[in-house]
Scaffold this motif. Structure first.
Motif: not given
Length: 63
Positions: A26-50
């Motif tokens: 996304r423009s403001e961050a990169v979102l990361v999630r577990d595809s086996k449990d997409v109901g959980l909120a993803p965590f996000q990191v900055s583009g630089d951190a990613w």
């Protein structure tokens, strides 16, 4: 979070689906999630951190 977020599954995820990580850029961050449990909120990191994280992981993955 928008329901229109486009998720991409890691190319290193197992074919059986047992270890799947998905990311969404996304423009403001990169979102990361577990595809086996997409109901959980993803965590996000900055583009630089990613961008810093990817070479670290790639150097430790055996192909």
């Amino acid at each position: 979070m928008s329901l229109n977020t486009e998720w991409t599954k890691s190319s290193y995820s197992e074919g059986s689906g047992n270890a799947c990580v998905e990311v969404a850029h996304r423009s403001e961050a990169v979102l990361v999630r577990d595809s086996k449990d997409v109901g959980l909120a993803p965590f996000q990191v900055s583009g630089d951190a990613w961008a810093s994280f990817l070479p670290f992981v790639a150097s430790r993955v055996s192909l």
